[in-house]
Design a protein around this motif. Structure first.
Motif, PDB file in Angstrom:
ATOM      1  N   ILE A   1       0.847  -1.200   0.000  1.00 52.65           N
ATOM      2  CA  ILE A   1       0.000   0.000   0.000  1.00 52.65           C
ATOM      3  C   ILE A   1       0.879   1.245   0.000  1.00 52.65           C
ATOM      4  CG2 ILE A   1      -1.586   1.375   1.398  1.00 52.65           C
ATOM      5  CD1 ILE A   1      -3.150  -0.759   0.106  1.00 52.65           C
ATOM      6  N   GLU A   2       1.929   1.231   0.801  1.00 48.82           N
ATOM      7  CA  GLU A   2       2.822   2.390   0.844  1.00 48.82           C
ATOM      8  C   GLU A   2       3.535   2.591  -0.492  1.00 48.82           C
ATOM      9  OE1 GLU A   2       5.361   1.992   4.236  1.00 48.82           O
ATOM     10  OE2 GLU A   2       3.742   2.406   5.663  1.00 48.82           O
ATOM     11  N   TYR A   3       3.863   1.522  -1.179  1.00 48.34           N
ATOM     12  CA  TYR A   3       4.459   1.623  -2.516  1.00 48.34           C
ATOM     13  C   TYR A   3       3.486   2.317  -3.467  1.00 48.34           C
ATOM     14  CZ  TYR A   3       6.581   0.158  -6.956  1.00 48.34           C
ATOM     15  OH  TYR A   3       7.149   0.150  -8.211  1.00 48.34           O
ATOM     16  N   LEU A   4       2.211   1.924  -3.400  1.00 47.35           N
ATOM     17  CA  LEU A   4       1.199   2.529  -4.270  1.00 47.35           C
ATOM     18  C   LEU A   4       0.994   4.005  -3.931  1.00 47.35           C
ATOM     19  CD1 LEU A   4      -1.451  -0.351  -4.281  1.00 47.35           C
ATOM     20  CD2 LEU A   4       0.143   0.226  -6.107  1.00 47.35           C
ATOM     21  N   ILE A   5       0.962   4.313  -2.648  1.00 44.23           N
ATOM     22  CA  ILE A   5       0.818   5.708  -2.232  1.00 44.23           C
ATOM     23  C   ILE A   5       1.954   6.545  -2.802  1.00 44.23           C
ATOM     24  CG2 ILE A   5       0.841   7.306  -0.277  1.00 44.23           C
ATOM     25  CD1 ILE A   5      -0.472   5.042   1.387  1.00 44.23           C
ATOM     26  N   SER A   6       3.176   6.065  -2.611  1.00 44.95           N
ATOM     27  CA  SER A   6       4.343   6.809  -3.095  1.00 44.95           C
ATOM     28  C   SER A   6       4.324   6.973  -4.612  1.00 44.95           C
ATOM     29  CB  SER A   6       5.634   6.091  -2.661  1.00 44.95           C
ATOM     30  OG  SER A   6       5.736   6.059  -1.257  1.00 44.95           O
ATOM     31  N   SER A   7       3.794   5.978  -5.313  1.00 41.55           N
ATOM     32  CA  SER A   7       3.760   6.025  -6.774  1.00 41.55           C
ATOM     33  C   SER A   7       2.713   6.991  -7.308  1.00 41.55           C
ATOM     34  CB  SER A   7       3.488   4.621  -7.339  1.00 41.55           C
ATOM     35  OG  SER A   7       4.503   3.719  -6.979  1.00 41.55           O
ATOM     36  N   LEU A   8       1.642   7.218  -6.537  1.00 42.07           N
ATOM     37  CA  LEU A   8       0.493   7.951  -7.074  1.00 42.07           C
ATOM     38  C   LEU A   8       0.234   9.309  -6.424  1.00 42.07           C
ATOM     39  CD1 LEU A   8      -2.009   4.930  -7.251  1.00 42.07           C
ATOM     40  CD2 LEU A   8      -0.862   6.008  -9.188  1.00 42.07           C
ATOM     41  N   LYS A   9       0.753   9.536  -5.218  1.00 43.67           N
ATOM     42  CA  LYS A   9       0.331  10.697  -4.436  1.00 43.67           C
ATOM     43  C   LYS A   9       0.689  12.039  -5.060  1.00 43.67           C
ATOM     44  CE  LYS A   9       4.358  10.669  -1.303  1.00 43.67           C
ATOM     45  NZ  LYS A   9       4.925  11.976  -1.667  1.00 43.67           N
ATOM     46  N   ASN A  10       1.714  12.084  -5.906  1.00 46.88           N
ATOM     47  CA  ASN A  10       2.100  13.361  -6.515  1.00 46.88           C
ATOM     48  C   ASN A  10       1.171  13.773  -7.652  1.00 46.88           C
ATOM     49  OD1 ASN A  10       4.306  13.639  -4.790  1.00 46.88           O
ATOM     50  ND2 ASN A  10       5.690  12.585  -6.177  1.00 46.88           N
ATOM     51  N   ASP A  11       0.412  12.824  -8.167  1.00 49.17           N
ATOM     52  CA  ASP A  11      -0.459  13.104  -9.316  1.00 49.17           C
ATOM     53  C   ASP A  11      -1.940  13.012  -9.000  1.00 49.17           C
ATOM     54  OD1 ASP A  11       1.736  13.401 -11.179  1.00 49.17           O
ATOM     55  OD2 ASP A  11       1.978  11.229 -11.081  1.00 49.17           O
ATOM     56  N   TYR A  12      -2.288  12.362  -7.891  1.00 51.54           N
ATOM     57  CA  TYR A  12      -3.699  12.148  -7.571  1.00 51.54           C
ATOM     58  C   TYR A  12      -3.937  12.328  -6.070  1.00 51.54           C
ATOM     59  CZ  TYR A  12      -3.507   9.785 -12.101  1.00 51.54           C
ATOM     60  OH  TYR A  12      -3.296   9.484 -13.426  1.00 51.54           O
ATOM     61  N   LYS A  13      -5.169  12.716  -5.738  1.00 51.52           N
ATOM     62  CA  LYS A  13      -5.575  12.739  -4.332  1.00 51.52           C
ATOM     63  C   LYS A  13      -5.950  11.316  -3.943  1.00 51.52           C
ATOM     64  CE  LYS A  13      -6.500  14.637  -0.359  1.00 51.52           C
ATOM     65  NZ  LYS A  13      -5.441  15.221   0.467  1.00 51.52           N
ATOM     66  N   ILE A  14      -5.169  10.719  -3.043  1.00 52.53           N
ATOM     67  CA  ILE A  14      -5.308   9.314  -2.693  1.00 52.53           C
ATOM     68  C   ILE A  14      -6.040   9.166  -1.360  1.00 52.53           C
ATOM     69  CG2 ILE A  14      -4.054   7.160  -2.252  1.00 52.53           C
ATOM     70  CD1 ILE A  14      -3.700   8.213  -5.073  1.00 52.53           C
ATOM     71  N   ALA A  15      -6.847   8.123  -1.256  1.00 51.91           N
ATOM     72  CA  ALA A  15      -7.419   7.718   0.031  1.00 51.91           C
ATOM     73  C   ALA A  15      -7.143   6.240   0.236  1.00 51.91           C
ATOM     74  CB  ALA A  15      -8.921   7.979   0.062  1.00 51.91           C
ATOM     75  N   THR A  16      -6.758   5.868   1.445  1.00 52.31           N
ATOM     76  CA  THR A  16      -6.689   4.455   1.804  1.00 52.31           C
ATOM     77  C   THR A  16      -7.910   4.129   2.658  1.00 52.31           C
ATOM     78  OG1 THR A  16      -5.438   4.774   3.864  1.00 52.31           O
ATOM     79  CG2 THR A  16      -4.169   4.525   1.814  1.00 52.31           C
TER      80      THR A  16
ATOM     81  N   PRO B   1      -3.404   1.476   9.462  1.00 51.32           N
ATOM     82  CA  PRO B   1      -3.888   2.786   9.005  1.00 51.32           C
ATOM     83  C   PRO B   1      -3.187   3.949   9.706  1.00 51.32           C
ATOM     84  CG  PRO B   1      -5.733   1.315   9.360  1.00 51.32           C
ATOM     85  CD  PRO B   1      -4.527   0.613   9.901  1.00 51.32           C
ATOM     86  N   PHE B   2      -2.892   3.777  11.006  1.00 48.19           N
ATOM     87  CA  PHE B   2      -2.192   4.844  11.723  1.00 48.19           C
ATOM     88  C   PHE B   2      -0.785   5.040  11.165  1.00 48.19           C
ATOM     89  CE2 PHE B   2      -0.065   6.483  15.712  1.00 48.19           C
ATOM     90  CZ  PHE B   2      -0.665   7.736  15.662  1.00 48.19           C
ATOM     91  N   GLN B   3      -0.161   3.957  10.754  1.00 48.86           N
ATOM     92  CA  GLN B   3       1.149   4.053  10.114  1.00 48.86           C
ATOM     93  C   GLN B   3       1.050   4.837   8.804  1.00 48.86           C
ATOM     94  OE1 GLN B   3       3.499   0.418   9.965  1.00 48.86           O
ATOM     95  NE2 GLN B   3       4.295   0.971   7.952  1.00 48.86           N
ATOM     96  N   PHE B   4       0.017   4.541   7.983  1.00 49.16           N
ATOM     97  CA  PHE B   4      -0.180   5.310   6.740  1.00 49.16           C
ATOM     98  C   PHE B   4      -0.349   6.796   7.055  1.00 49.16           C
ATOM     99  CE2 PHE B   4      -2.612   1.337   5.134  1.00 49.16           C
ATOM    100  CZ  PHE B   4      -1.421   0.687   4.870  1.00 49.16           C
ATOM    101  N   TYR B   5      -1.142   7.076   8.091  1.00 48.84           N
ATOM    102  CA  TYR B   5      -1.425   8.467   8.426  1.00 48.84           C
ATOM    103  C   TYR B   5      -0.166   9.191   8.891  1.00 48.84           C
ATOM    104  CZ  TYR B   5      -3.425  12.558  10.691  1.00 48.84           C
ATOM    105  OH  TYR B   5      -3.705  13.851  11.068  1.00 48.84           O
ATOM    106  N   CYS B   6       0.610   8.553   9.750  1.00 50.65           N
ATOM    107  CA  CYS B   6       1.821   9.198  10.268  1.00 50.65           C
ATOM    108  C   CYS B   6       2.820   9.500   9.151  1.00 50.65           C
ATOM    109  CB  CYS B   6       2.470   8.308  11.323  1.00 50.65           C
ATOM    110  SG  CYS B   6       1.548   8.205  12.874  1.00 50.65           S
ATOM    111  N   LYS B   7       2.876   8.645   8.151  1.00 52.65           N
ATOM    112  CA  LYS B   7       3.859   8.814   7.083  1.00 52.65           C
ATOM    113  C   LYS B   7       3.390   9.742   5.969  1.00 52.65           C
ATOM    114  CE  LYS B   7       6.489   5.239   6.004  1.00 52.65           C
ATOM    115  NZ  LYS B   7       6.961   3.866   5.681  1.00 52.65           N
ATOM    116  N   PHE B   8       2.064   9.772   5.723  1.00 51.96           N
ATOM    117  CA  PHE B   8       1.578  10.468   4.528  1.00 51.96           C
ATOM    118  C   PHE B   8       0.436  11.447   4.805  1.00 51.96           C
ATOM    119  CE2 PHE B   8       3.002   6.196   3.107  1.00 51.96           C
ATOM    120  CZ  PHE B   8       3.998   6.566   2.209  1.00 51.96           C
ATOM    121  N   LYS B   9       0.268  11.875   6.048  1.00 47.21           N
ATOM    122  CA  LYS B   9      -0.931  12.633   6.414  1.00 47.21           C
ATOM    123  C   LYS B   9      -1.090  13.935   5.646  1.00 47.21           C
ATOM    124  CE  LYS B   9       1.463  14.396  10.496  1.00 47.21           C
ATOM    125  NZ  LYS B   9       1.544  14.272  11.955  1.00 47.21           N
ATOM    126  N   ASP B  10       0.007  14.515   5.150  1.00 53.13           N
ATOM    127  CA  ASP B  10      -0.109  15.770   4.409  1.00 53.13           C
ATOM    128  C   ASP B  10      -0.528  15.552   2.964  1.00 53.13           C
ATOM    129  OD1 ASP B  10       0.678  17.237   6.629  1.00 53.13           O
ATOM    130  OD2 ASP B  10       2.807  17.066   6.132  1.00 53.13           O
TER     131      ASP B  10
END
Length: 334
Positions: free
Chosen positions: A57-72, A100-109
């Motif tokens: 999931i974190e790989y996907l977030i990193s791959s997509l977050k610069n181009d799209y608004k992502i939600a997990t 989910p808390f790990q996702f939030y702490c790493k990518f919350k912005d």
């Protein structure tokens, strides 16, 4: 435990039939999956236990977050709350679940992090936000067929390949092996470093992918640094420590640390373990504690551990990453 699994073997055909029949109801549209007009990517597995969903999931977030608004969107396993929860500054591992808390702490912005055991309800709540997500990542939802994800990523570990297993309760499969046919991509995770092309070809032949399926191989990459909330240490500088894990399979981490020649004792807890005060009282007697990032989310708020608790991050290294990323972008691109 293994003996109990063996004596429960007569239940295997019953479990097989029930899960097979449920899938057929969805396959023939007797039970209906809901389809959405935005890209939804599901990451899951056929087996119980850790297959590497969180780093994927974190790989996907990193791959997509610069181009799209992502939600997990996760279930929020073992959380103290119910219903839909959108992570915010007051969220904890207890309130939304450790992953989910790990996702939030790493990518919350950059992303939304939400939990809801009812994925349809969770998606509806996300789509009601003022700024709607453009891509939703469903965490551990391969068997949640009420949602028709447009892109399904199935994970299976190198040491526990799904096609060599049987269904619960004797085996580890949540559903029959034929469930793999729903996947768009199958990723063999936790492969040894430098896995040979011959090994990959053999596994791919055993998977027998459909013409529309792609098979990839990934490995875990461990950081050379451990981190606390406000400091870091190089692994090579670590003095004897206690390794604390509450994950499905700690063996790869233990083996990695051993290859580094480090001196440590290992305290192993069940997966998603909710650490208690008495556990912390025992742990605080150690001078240095190394743990996983997921376990760190559940331990970091214990004041007595703050100055001695560090976690070791991991990332996913994907073979043929360019091909995978192209498939991903082809699906997500409007």
């Amino acid at each position: 435990m293994k003996f109990l699994r063996y004596i429960l073997f007569p239940i295997v055909p019953v479990y097989f039939i029930i899960t097979w029949f449920r899938n057929k109801l969805y396959d023939y549209n007797i039970k209906v999956s809901k389809t959405y007009n935005l890209p939804i990517i599901c990451v899951g597995n056929l087996s119980v236990g850790g297959t590497g969903k969180t780093p994927m999931i974190e790989y996907l977030i990193s791959s997509l977050k610069n181009d799209y608004k992502i939600a997990t969107l996760s279930r929020g396993y073992k959380r103290s709350t119910t219903g839909f929860q959108l992570a915010n500054l007051s969220s904890t591992a207890s309130s939304i679940g450790d992953e989910p808390f790990q996702f939030y702490c790493k990518f919350k912005d950059d992303i939304y992090v939400a939990v809801d055991s009812n994925r349809q309800n969770g998606i509806a709540a996300l789509l009601d936000l003022n700024i709607k997500p453009e891509v939703i990542l469903l965490d551990d939802a391969y068997q949640h067929r009420k949602v028709n994800a447009g892109f399904n990523i199935l994970l299976t570990t190198y040491n526990r390949l799904y096609f060599k297993d049987i269904v619960l309760p004797t085996g580890d499969l949540r559903e029959p092996k034929s469930g793999a046919n729903r996947a768009d991509v199958i990723i063999v995770t936790k492969c040894p470093e430098g896995i040979s092309n011959l090994d990959k070809e053999l596994i791919t032949k055993q998977i027998k992918p459909n013409i529309n399926q792609s098979v990839f191989f990934s490995s875990i990459v461990y950081s050379d640094t451990v981190f606390s909330e406000n400091s870091s240490k190089k692994i090579t500088d670590l003095k004897p420590f206690t390794l604390v894990t509450g994950i499905a399979n700690a063996s790869p981490l233990v083996e990695f640390l051993k290859t580094k020649g480090l001196q440590f004792t290992h305290q192993n807890f069940p997966d998603h373990y909710n650490f208690k005060v008495e556990d912390v009282l025992r742990l605080e007697k150690n001078d240095l504690i190394i743990t996983t990032e997921k376990d760190f989310m559940r331990l970091k708020d214990f004041e007595k551990l703050k100055h001695k608790l560090f976690y070791l991050p991991i990332t996913v290294k994907l073979d043929n990453a360019e091909q995978f990323n192209n498939l991903l972008k082809q699906f997500v691109k409007p």
